[in-house]
Design a protein around this motif. Structure first.
Motif, PDB file in Angstrom:
ATOM      1  N   ALA A   1       0.841  -1.200   0.000  1.00 22.70           N
ATOM      2  CA  ALA A   1       0.000   0.000   0.000  1.00 22.70           C
ATOM      3  C   ALA A   1       0.879   1.254   0.000  1.00 22.70           C
ATOM      4  O   ALA A   1       0.544   2.242  -0.656  1.00 22.70           O
ATOM      5  CB  ALA A   1      -0.930  -0.018   1.210  1.00 22.70           C
TER       6      ALA A   1
ATOM      7  N   LEU B   1      -7.692   2.175  -3.539  1.00 23.13           N
ATOM      8  CA  LEU B   1      -7.108   2.974  -2.458  1.00 23.13           C
ATOM      9  C   LEU B   1      -7.905   4.270  -2.275  1.00 23.13           C
ATOM     10  O   LEU B   1      -8.197   4.695  -1.159  1.00 23.13           O
ATOM     11  CB  LEU B   1      -5.644   3.292  -2.794  1.00 23.13           C
ATOM     12  CG  LEU B   1      -4.835   4.026  -1.736  1.00 23.13           C
ATOM     13  CD1 LEU B   1      -4.643   3.136  -0.519  1.00 23.13           C
ATOM     14  CD2 LEU B   1      -3.472   4.445  -2.284  1.00 23.13           C
TER      15      LEU B   1
ATOM     16  N   GLN C   1     -10.974   3.631  -0.327  1.00 23.92           N
ATOM     17  CA  GLN C   1     -10.692   3.448   1.097  1.00 23.92           C
ATOM     18  C   GLN C   1     -10.439   4.784   1.779  1.00 23.92           C
ATOM     19  O   GLN C   1     -10.915   5.035   2.887  1.00 23.92           O
ATOM     20  CB  GLN C   1      -9.476   2.522   1.289  1.00 23.92           C
ATOM     21  CG  GLN C   1      -9.768   1.065   0.986  1.00 23.92           C
ATOM     22  CD  GLN C   1     -10.876   0.510   1.857  1.00 23.92           C
ATOM     23  OE1 GLN C   1     -11.036   0.898   3.003  1.00 23.92           O
ATOM     24  NE2 GLN C   1     -11.663  -0.392   1.324  1.00 23.92           N
TER      25      GLN C   1
ATOM     26  N   THR D   1      -7.462  -2.426   1.076  1.00 22.60           N
ATOM     27  CA  THR D   1      -6.964  -2.251  -0.295  1.00 22.60           C
ATOM     28  C   THR D   1      -6.217  -3.503  -0.736  1.00 22.60           C
ATOM     29  O   THR D   1      -6.373  -3.972  -1.865  1.00 22.60           O
ATOM     30  CB  THR D   1      -6.017  -1.033  -0.367  1.00 22.60           C
ATOM     31  OG1 THR D   1      -6.684   0.107   0.157  1.00 22.60           O
ATOM     32  CG2 THR D   1      -5.580  -0.756  -1.792  1.00 22.60           C
TER      33      THR D   1
ATOM     34  N   THR E   1      -7.473  -5.670  -3.819  1.00 27.02           N
ATOM     35  CA  THR E   1      -6.580  -5.719  -4.978  1.00 27.02           C
ATOM     36  C   THR E   1      -6.136  -7.152  -5.247  1.00 27.02           C
ATOM     37  O   THR E   1      -6.111  -7.605  -6.391  1.00 27.02           O
ATOM     38  CB  THR E   1      -5.338  -4.834  -4.737  1.00 27.02           C
ATOM     39  OG1 THR E   1      -5.775  -3.535  -4.376  1.00 27.02           O
ATOM     40  CG2 THR E   1      -4.478  -4.754  -5.980  1.00 27.02           C
TER      41      THR E   1
END
Lengths: 172, 438
Positions: A17, B71, B74, B279, B283
């Motif tokens: 991330a 993302l 989120q 995420t 993903t």
């Protein structure tokens, strides 16, 4: 041990991330540079290539976590109707299949990394060796094998997931 | 074995694996690899293909838009805009009959404009709106039904991850698809509001009204949601006008929603961790399916099955609308059990060539965009149709006191409005395409 597998996978998910956040900021800086090209600025060179390699790295970092958290899309419409013994066999089969296929992919990817290293292929703009991208993704991909194996052991009831993961699973 | 027979057999085998609850992506991967091995006749070319299969899929530039949009969704959740959106919509609509429900739909539409995922929209808006709906006396069936349906606006209103995948498979322009999906998305929101208005009149006691707010408070509530509007205009406008590529647009959206979440104090350690992990899960799920579909579709391409099938359908002399309706019906039926991305990845390589050969009186690009929007709508219906409607499960998991049976009943009127909209959009392609003709 269970704790190590889960916290490593979690750490990788976070790392992936963070890579994504970095790529997002990089793209925004690049757009800004392009917009201000009149002032002598410009887009970040090779942003396209960095986004590609970065996304691959992020996805490889995400996959073990997605598997451990059972996030993969599956159809469980008939699941409740199966007898318990069949459920058990099927669950073991699915997890074993995942581990096998993933090990196959990692093995082939390792060979590809070596190939690209030997032929010294580089990317178009940054002249970045292609094998760097492969090598970076190899790390989470190989760690993924451990996570997949662990999940298989869990399904075989040989090991247990950490307490906080199990209590969460019961709530859902 | 003849490659065509092999391809024909692979589909039932795939279905069996999927119904044995092997993850969909893994099923496609295994069947695809096995099929390719059989068509090649030896294992060497397959082993060679496997060297790059995963990395080349995961490093596809156009796919990098997917994790960035996830993302962004989120961060949008962390930004707490869901509450502000609901309050704004409630200030405008709450005092009408069924107004609180309409407000929830309006807020879902607003949230969908900065979030490309249905489940995230259903989960986020459900948390905010469900308690409010219950407090306003909405029945369990109506509240869960309308929120599950509202969640699909996350995907129906651009940005939309399903459209991104369609654009890649059908080699179409993402920006134009987003633009074309906008009006049908608004129609969806309007249709759902219409269903609520009818429902509360036909089923007495299913909802109460809330008193109207003074205009000053309505204005204040609306003013609170400007960041959402700004982000939507910048991201979608920037992509559509060509100032930046779709991937860059997703990056801008992720940074902007991240900044919004930070300003509003949402970026706590716990919040950020949860957003990162969500995420990662989402993903990972998408790319596992992408990987499996790549293997399966490359096997189908090897077997020549999609071209043969398209040729066969062309030779049968079926009317174009017969074929189109058969495809849309297929999606509706399979949508009851399968998730939207898997269906699109699995079937567009087969259906798209089939539809491309038919004459709807549209240019090739217009046809591709119109078909994409129609497919988007029918696969999203799958998210709310029993027995496997993911949005229903998400909403229902928040309210254990409402039975899943009630939720199933509550969502049916919304499914009806979806079907009505599909008929309308098939009959009048101009509704979808007029934005592109301006």
């Amino acid at each position: 041990m269970s704790h190590i597998v889960y916290s490593t996978s979690r750490a990788m998910a976070w790392l992936g991330a963070c890579v994504l956040v970095f790529l997002a900021v990089l793209s925004v800086v690049s757009i800004g540079g392009r917009a201000l090209s009149g002032l002598g600025l410009g887009p970040v060179p090779g942003d396209f290539e960095l986004v590609e390699a970065g996304t691959a790295l992020a996805v490889f970092c995400f996959l073990p976590w997605a598997h451990l958290r059972r996030s993969h899309a599956a159809v469980d419409m008939l699941w409740q109707a199966y007898p318990a013994s069949l459920k058990r066999v099927l669950a073991v089969m699915a997890d074993a299949l995942m581990l096998l296929v993933w090990m196959l992919l990692v093995w082939r990817m390792a060979l590809a990394t070596l190939d690209y290293r030997a032929n010294a292929e580089v990317s178009f703009i940054l002249q970045m060796p292609v094998w760097w991208g492969y090598a970076a993704s190899m790390v989470p991909a190989a760690l993924g094998c451990v996570a997949y194996a662990w999940r298989l052991l869990e399904t075989l009831d040989l090991v247990q997931a950490p307490d906080e993961i199990r209590t969460e699973a019961m709530v859902h | 074995m003849d490659p065509l027979v092999l391809a024909g057999l692979s589909f039932p085998v795939l279905m069996v694996l999927i119904f044995l609850r092997v993850p969909i992506g893994l099923s496609m991967l295994v069947v695809g690899l096995f099929g390719s091995w059989q068509v090649y006749g030896s294992v060497a070319p397959l082993l060679n293909q496997l060297k790059n299969l995963a990395y080349s899929q995961f490093s596809t530039h156009s796919l990098s838009i997917v994790p960035l949009f996830l993302l962004m969704g989120q961060f949008a959740t962390l930004g707490g805009m869901s509450k502000a959106l609901f309050k704004a919509a409630e200030a405008l609509l709450g005092h009408y009959r069924g107004g609180v429900g309409m407000a929830a739909i309006g807020a879902c539409a607003g949230f969908g404009s900065i979030c490309g995922s249905s489940l995230a929209t259903a989960a986020t808006m459900g948390q905010v709106a469900l308690p409010e709906l219950r407090r306003a006396g909405y029945s369990g069936a109506l509240s869960t039904g309308l929120l599950a349906a509202g969640g699909t606006l996350g995907i129906l209103i651009p940005p939309s991850i399903v459209l991104v995948i369609y654009a890649i498979l059908a080699e179409q322009n993402i920006a134009k698809l987003f633009a074309a999906a906008f009006v049908p998305g608004l129609l969806a929101a309007g249709g759902y509001m219409g269903v609520i208005a009818l429902y509360v009149r036909l089923v007495p006691g299913s909802a109460n009204q809330v008193p109207a707010l003074p205009w000053r408070e309505r204005g204040a509530a609306l003013a609170n949601v400007w960041p959402v509007l700004l982000i939507f205009v910048v991201v979608i406008g920037g992509i559509y006008s060509g100032i930046f590529t779709p991937t860059e647009g997703a990056a801008v959206g992720a940074v902007a929603t991240g900044a919004m979440a930070w300003r509003r104090g949402g970026l706590t350690r716990a919040g950020l961790g949860a957003a990162f992990e969500a995420t990662a899960s989402a993903t990972g799920m998408v790319f596992m399916i992408v990987l499996g579909a790549a293997a399966y579709n490359s096997f189908l391409a090897l077997s020549q099955m999609p071209q043969e099938l398209a040729g066969w359908v062309g030779r049968q002399g079926f009317g174009p609308y017969t074929v189109l309706w058969a495809i849309l019906l297929f999606y509706l039926v399979f949508g009851c059990v399968m998730d939207s991305l898997s269906m699109i990845l699995l079937t567009i390589p087969i259906f798209f060539p089939m539809v491309s050969g038919l004459d709807f009186g549209l240019g090739p690009e217009e046809m591709a965009i119109w078909f994409g929007v129609l497919v988007l709508i029918v696969v999203e219906v799958g998210l709310i149709t029993p027995p496997v409607g993911m949005n229903l499960f998400v909403i229902q998991s928040m309210t254990p006191e409402i039975s899943i049976r009630q939720s199933y009943l509550g969502v049916l009127p919304f499914v009806a409005s979806d079907l009505l909209r599909v008929v309308l959009l098939v009959a009048v392609p101009g509704i979808t395409l007029f934005v592109l003709r301006l």
